[in-house]
Design an enzyme around this catalytic site. Structure first.
Site, mmCIF file in Angstrom:
data_model
loop_
_atom_site.group_PDB
_atom_site.id
_atom_site.type_symbol
_atom_site.label_atom_id
_atom_site.label_comp_id
_atom_site.label_asym_id
_atom_site.label_seq_id
_atom_site.Cartn_x
_atom_site.Cartn_y
_atom_site.Cartn_z
ATOM 1 N N LYS A 210 1.488 11.203 -1.799
ATOM 2 C CA LYS A 210 1.116 9.826 -1.486
ATOM 3 C C LYS A 210 -0.389 9.606 -1.709
ATOM 4 O O LYS A 210 -1.199 10.507 -1.441
ATOM 5 C CB LYS A 210 1.482 9.553 -0.021
ATOM 6 C CG LYS A 210 1.378 8.114 0.450
ATOM 7 C CD LYS A 210 1.913 8.029 1.883
ATOM 8 C CE LYS A 210 1.737 6.660 2.484
ATOM 9 N NZ LYS A 210 2.243 6.622 3.879
ATOM 10 N N SER B 263 4.790 2.939 5.356
ATOM 11 C CA SER B 263 3.882 2.828 4.230
ATOM 12 C C SER B 263 4.200 3.794 3.091
ATOM 13 O O SER B 263 3.573 3.737 2.030
ATOM 14 C CB SER B 263 2.450 3.059 4.708
ATOM 15 O OG SER B 263 2.296 4.362 5.235
ATOM 16 N N SER C 137 6.363 5.434 9.166
ATOM 17 C CA SER C 137 6.131 5.414 7.719
ATOM 18 C C SER C 137 6.791 6.542 6.938
ATOM 19 O O SER C 137 6.715 6.558 5.711
ATOM 20 C CB SER C 137 4.628 5.420 7.431
ATOM 21 O OG SER C 137 4.049 4.210 7.846
#
Length: 486
Positions: free
Chosen positions: A97, A172, A196
């Protein structure tokens, strides 16, 4: 052609395009077995997944920073210097990420102003994955400041859900979930402050484990200051995959010690885990008493039935102080955001994300010093009550959200719906406040996206969460292969 039967990989010479298509259908466990047996080379596996990225991107806007050259160079070097004892993730293609440090690249966290400075070294979670033998094939998108349940940002635009492009892939870690759902890597790194990891996995029918607080080391070497105290106590690192077996494969690799994180915790379990303890699993459809979507209730019912078939005794329970726990999470987080992050958000964030933050500050008003200390003290009371619940049950099955996956960018496009969004997501906030492990596992093939549940455990009982979730998954025997977004 390659085929998979019962986890065994059968290799034939003269690999064709169909062979590469078959490789991306393998789970991480199956891929690891094929690599260990020598049925396939790391370069072939890497090339198949990079080709999948090329097929899917930039359409999905999930893998926004492909690393073809570096990944292939690493794969070829691994094939040429194969070790005698293979690490757990040896040769497995993964994504990282874009909100953790990755050497030689930026860590923008969805913010254009931060997409310039190059990181000089890896975050501990990246180092652990590399040390475990993983091949990083690309980096995935995240919303601005990683503070939303939806993934879009001014750098790369909106990440699409490969099941239904009108619905969110979560946030997220929405880039991570979208990538792994359609076979761009066998697992995808993500993190979880308010859901998330769990919500993005839920939004694509995937699997994950939100580890216990302190279980996986966390640190960004490029950060100009330490993480604020409440992020230190509520945010964790993990992976999203397509099956619980793949999540388990990553677990020991991710939780290796790093001196970069003094809060890392080596405790093997909560201290209550015993082989002779009752195999009792609690369950609750609606801990807040506000009602849930009918498909969400069916997903919980399927999980409970599967757990019973696997030999667990299901017991309906009412989790203690759930509403107060979710509210306390919001009060603590927003107090910290106002004091330590709001200036940066105002300066670097888009108009839309600033509007969202304004709404969030109204929903969870920042506290003064007395209010902050009282909320912190109250957290310990809630933790004690949940610990007592886990004296009676090994784990708790409950929804991830009260609703199926929501519309893409719903928080930006329908700001009046934000209070309802946050109400639906309270199921996840409890775990962050209390530092509890929670696995997300698929349990229902609903339309248009399969749904799942959370399996929540006592602090440091991550393995129990994995055990229960994997047993549920095994009993239900759903198709967990990657989907084709084309």
């Amino acid at each position: 052609m390659f085929t998979v039967r019962g986890g065994a990989c059968l290799a034939m010479p003269n690999r064709r395009e169909s062979d590469m298509d078959e490789i991306i259908r393998w789970s991480a466990v199956e891929t690891a077995k094929a690599l260990a047996k020598g049925d396939v080379k790391v370069a072939e596996v890497t090339r198949a997944h990079l080709d999948r990225v090329a097929d899917c991107e930039p359409g999905l806007r999930a893998v926004v920073d492909p690393l073809d050259e570096a990944a292939m160079a690493q794969a070829e070097e691994m094939d040429a210097n194969r070790p005698k004892d293979l690490p757990a993730l040896w040769g497995l293609p993964v994504t990282i990420k874009t909100n953790v440090d990755f050497e030689g690249h930026t860590n923008p966290n969805g913010i254009p102003a931060l997409n310039e400075a190059i990181c000089e070294r890896d975050a501990p979670v990246v180092r652990n994955m590399r040390a475990g033998g993983a091949v990083v094939i690309g980096r995935t998108s995240t919303p601005e400041f990683s503070l939303r349940f939806f993934t879009s940002n001014p750098i790369w635009g909106r990440t699409l859900n490969p099941w239904d492009k009108g619905l969110t892939s979560g946030g997220s870690s929405g880039g991570a979930s979208s990538a792994v759902a359609c076979g761009m890597g066998v697992m995808a790194h993500g993190n979880d402050l308010g859901g998330s990891l769990r919500y993005p996995a839920y939004c694509v029918g995937g699997a994950t484990l939100r580890p216990s607080m302190g279980r996986v080391p966390a640190f960004n070497p490029s950060a100009p200051a330490e993480r604020p105290p409440l992020l230190q106590s509520m945010s964790v690192q993990g992976v999203i995959a397509r099956s619980m077996g793949d999540v388990r494969l990553s677990y020991d690799v991710l939780r290796r010690r790093s001196s970069d994180d003094p809060l890392w915790n080596a405790a093997p379990d909560s201290g209550r885990a015993r082989e002779d303890s009752p195999r009792r699993v609690g369950w609750c459809v609606d801990p807040f008493g506000d009602g849930v979507d009918s498909d969400v209730a069916r997903a919980v019912e399927a999980a409970v039935g599967a757990a019973k078939q696997a030999g667990y005794e299901p017991v309906e329970v009412t989790p203690p102080m759930a509403a107060e726990a979710a509210q306390t999470w919001g009060l603590l987080l927003n107090t910290e955001i106002k004091v330590m992050m709001l200036e940066s958000i105002r300066k670097m964030g888009s108009e839309a994300v600033n509007g969202l933050i304004d709404t969030m500050l109204e929903l969870y008003p920042p506290q003064d010093v007395a209010g902050l200390l009282q909320a912190q003290a109250r957290r310990l009371t809630i933790q004690r009550e949940w610990a007592r619940m886990f004296d009676y049950v090994d784990a708790l099955i409950m929804p991830v959200s009260s609703l199926p996956p929501m519309r893409a960018d719903q928080d930006f496009e329908e700001p009046e719906s934000v209070p309802g969004i946050m109400k639906a997501q309270r199921f996840m906030h409890v775990g962050n406040l209390l530092g509890l492990p929670a696995a997300t596992v698929r349990t229902l093939d609903a339309a248009p996206i399969p749904l799942g549940v959370q399996v929540v455990g006592d602090r440091m009982d991550d393995v129990i969460c994995l055990d229960v979730a994997e047993a549920i998954e095994r009993e239900l025997a759903l198709d967990l292969g990657p989907i084709d977004p084309r």
